[in-house]
Design an enzyme around this catalytic site. Structure first.
Site, PDB file in Angstrom:
ATOM      1  N   LYS A  11       0.822  -1.203   0.000  1.00 56.34           N
ATOM      2  CA  LYS A  11       0.000   0.000   0.000  1.00 56.34           C
ATOM      3  C   LYS A  11       0.866   1.268   0.000  1.00 56.34           C
ATOM      4  O   LYS A  11       2.083   1.205   0.241  1.00 56.34           O
ATOM      5  CB  LYS A  11      -0.929  -0.026   1.214  1.00 56.34           C
ATOM      6  N   TYR A  51     -12.529  -1.241  -3.353  1.00 58.64           N
ATOM      7  CA  TYR A  51     -13.038  -1.451  -1.995  1.00 58.64           C
ATOM      8  C   TYR A  51     -14.563  -1.337  -1.929  1.00 58.64           C
ATOM      9  O   TYR A  51     -15.121  -1.069  -0.852  1.00 58.64           O
ATOM     10  CB  TYR A  51     -12.385  -0.469  -1.024  1.00 58.64           C
ATOM     11  N   PHE A  59     -15.232   3.768   7.615  1.00 61.85           N
ATOM     12  CA  PHE A  59     -13.890   4.176   7.181  1.00 61.85           C
ATOM     13  C   PHE A  59     -13.717   4.159   5.660  1.00 61.85           C
ATOM     14  O   PHE A  59     -12.607   4.384   5.171  1.00 61.85           O
ATOM     15  CB  PHE A  59     -12.828   3.287   7.844  1.00 61.85           C
ATOM     16  N   ARG A  87      -1.917 -14.107   3.883  1.00 53.37           N
ATOM     17  CA  ARG A  87      -2.609 -13.363   4.948  1.00 53.37           C
ATOM     18  C   ARG A  87      -1.971 -13.636   6.311  1.00 53.37           C
ATOM     19  O   ARG A  87      -1.885 -12.729   7.143  1.00 53.37           O
ATOM     20  CB  ARG A  87      -4.113 -13.666   4.930  1.00 53.37           C
ATOM     21  N   THR A  93      -5.315  -7.096  10.701  1.00 51.98           N
ATOM     22  CA  THR A  93      -5.597  -5.783  10.098  1.00 51.98           C
ATOM     23  C   THR A  93      -5.016  -4.656  10.938  1.00 51.98           C
ATOM     24  O   THR A  93      -4.406  -3.717  10.399  1.00 51.98           O
ATOM     25  CB  THR A  93      -7.128  -5.605   9.974  1.00 51.98           C
ATOM     26  N   ARG A 104       2.655  -6.569   8.918  1.00 57.22           N
ATOM     27  CA  ARG A 104       1.938  -5.415   9.485  1.00 57.22           C
ATOM     28  C   ARG A 104       2.514  -5.017  10.842  1.00 57.22           C
ATOM     29  O   ARG A 104       2.602  -3.821  11.145  1.00 57.22           O
ATOM     30  CB  ARG A 104       0.433  -5.708   9.561  1.00 57.22           C
ATOM     31  N   ASN A 114      -1.919   0.182   6.703  1.00 51.55           N
ATOM     32  CA  ASN A 114      -1.398  -1.065   7.264  1.00 51.55           C
ATOM     33  C   ASN A 114      -0.563  -1.871   6.275  1.00 51.55           C
ATOM     34  O   ASN A 114      -0.513  -3.090   6.325  1.00 51.55           O
ATOM     35  CB  ASN A 114      -2.533  -1.896   7.878  1.00 51.55           C
ATOM     36  N   HIS A 117      -2.070  -5.588   1.437  1.00 53.33           N
ATOM     37  CA  HIS A 117      -3.400  -6.183   1.208  1.00 53.33           C
ATOM     38  C   HIS A 117      -3.212  -7.599   0.691  1.00 53.33           C
ATOM     39  O   HIS A 117      -2.251  -7.876  -0.031  1.00 53.33           O
ATOM     40  CB  HIS A 117      -4.169  -5.369   0.149  1.00 53.33           C
ATOM     41  N   GLU A 128     -10.433  -9.806  -7.674  1.00 52.86           N
ATOM     42  CA  GLU A 128      -9.415  -8.764  -7.480  1.00 52.86           C
ATOM     43  C   GLU A 128      -8.276  -8.832  -8.496  1.00 52.86           C
ATOM     44  O   GLU A 128      -7.774  -7.790  -8.930  1.00 52.86           O
ATOM     45  CB  GLU A 128      -8.832  -8.880  -6.062  1.00 52.86           C
TER      46      GLU A 128
HETATM   47  P1  GDP Z   1      -7.897  -6.815   5.705  1.00 49.78           P
HETATM   48  O1  GDP Z   1      -8.537  -7.962   4.983  1.00 49.78           O
HETATM   49  O2  GDP Z   1      -7.044  -7.236   6.876  1.00 49.78           O
HETATM   50  O3  GDP Z   1      -7.148  -5.879   4.779  1.00 49.78           O
HETATM   51  O4  GDP Z   1      -9.071  -5.956   6.396  1.00 49.78           O
HETATM   52  P2  GDP Z   1     -10.538  -5.516   5.894  1.00 49.78           P
HETATM   53  O5  GDP Z   1     -10.912  -6.218   4.623  1.00 49.78           O
HETATM   54  O6  GDP Z   1     -11.453  -5.653   7.070  1.00 49.78           O
HETATM   55  O7  GDP Z   1     -10.388  -3.951   5.627  1.00 49.78           O
HETATM   56  C1  GDP Z   1      -9.816  -3.469   4.430  1.00 49.78           C
HETATM   57  C2  GDP Z   1      -8.886  -2.346   4.778  1.00 49.78           C
HETATM   58  O8  GDP Z   1      -9.639  -1.274   5.353  1.00 49.78           O
HETATM   59  C3  GDP Z   1      -7.830  -2.656   5.833  1.00 49.78           C
HETATM   60  O9  GDP Z   1      -6.699  -3.350   5.327  1.00 49.78           O
HETATM   61  C4  GDP Z   1      -7.485  -1.281   6.328  1.00 49.78           C
HETATM   62  O10 GDP Z   1      -6.614  -0.584   5.402  1.00 49.78           O
HETATM   63  C5  GDP Z   1      -8.847  -0.595   6.320  1.00 49.78           C
HETATM   64  N1  GDP Z   1      -9.538  -0.715   7.607  1.00 49.78           N
HETATM   65  C6  GDP Z   1     -10.058  -1.829   8.185  1.00 49.78           C
HETATM   66  N2  GDP Z   1     -10.639  -1.558   9.372  1.00 49.78           N
HETATM   67  C7  GDP Z   1     -10.484  -0.217   9.553  1.00 49.78           C
HETATM   68  C8  GDP Z   1     -10.890   0.690  10.607  1.00 49.78           C
HETATM   69  O11 GDP Z   1     -11.503   0.300  11.605  1.00 49.78           O
HETATM   70  N3  GDP Z   1     -10.561   2.007  10.429  1.00 49.78           N
HETATM   71  C9  GDP Z   1      -9.889   2.454   9.327  1.00 49.78           C
HETATM   72  N4  GDP Z   1      -9.601   3.775   9.236  1.00 49.78           N
HETATM   73  N5  GDP Z   1      -9.501   1.639   8.328  1.00 49.78           N
HETATM   74  C10 GDP Z   1      -9.787   0.318   8.440  1.00 49.78           C
END
Ligand code: GDP
Length: 141
Positions: A11, A51, A59, A87, A93, A104, A114, A117, A128
């Site tokens: 990222k 997304y 968010f 992963r 996350t 991470r 973070n 992805h 994707e």
């Molecule tokens: P991942 O699969 O671990 O990437 O997590 P998710 O699919 O739940 O979320 C996608 C992305 O959204 C994450 O990698 C973060 O960049 C962002 N994200 C997830 N949860 C939060 C949150 O609670 N707050 C904010 N600001 N960003 C978030």
């Protein structure tokens, strides 16, 4: 175990911190094969499309803006069980909750910025990967 492909993204925060090379080393040390790679500075529309599954989340706007702050390194990784294994290597996350030794934990700045992805399922990877890569850009199996 089956050979899978997954979308991996370094990222904008990690590219800006100049740790993309260290993350590639982690990928190669894990035994994954990089079958496609390119830099892309996403437009807001491209980030919103990627997304889209998160569009109802609080968010979403902030996440899409973050993903357009600078270029990402997009990759397709191939290997046995690579979706779950990538992963695992990424970590949770929220970097504060990510296990020691994960990408991470080491490189992420926040739950949003973070570092990386990874597709979360074969179904997600199947959507994707072609979102960013044409069949001509993927090394043949
Ligand atoms: P991942 O699969 O671990 O990437 O997590 P998710 O699919 O739940 O979320 C996608 C992305 O959204 C994450 O990698 C973060 O960049 C962002 N994200 C997830 N949860 C939060 C949150 O609670 N707050 C904010 N600001 N960003 C978030």
């Amino acid at each position: 175990m089956s050979v899978q492909r997954t979308l991996a993204i370094v990222k904008p925060d990690a590219v800006a911190k100049r740790v993309a090379g260290k993350i590639i080393t982690r990928i190669e040390d894990a035994g994954f094969t990089i079958v496609a790679a390119k830099l892309l500075h996403m437009s807001l529309a491209e980030a919103r499309g990627f997304y889209n599954v998160h569009r109802g989340r609080p968010f979403y706007q902030s996440l899409c803006a973050f993903m357009t702050e600078g270029p990402c390194l997009l990759m397709v990784l191939e290997g046995d069980d690579v979706i779950a294994r990538w992963r695992d290597l990424m970590g949770a996350t929220d970097p504060a909750k990510a296990a020691a030794g994960t990408i991470r934990r080491e490189f992420a700045s926040s739950i949003e910025a973070n570092a990386v992805h990874g597709s979360d399922s074969p179904e997600s990877a199947a959507v994707e990967i072609p979102y960013f890569f044409s069949s001509l850009e993927l090394c043949p199996r």
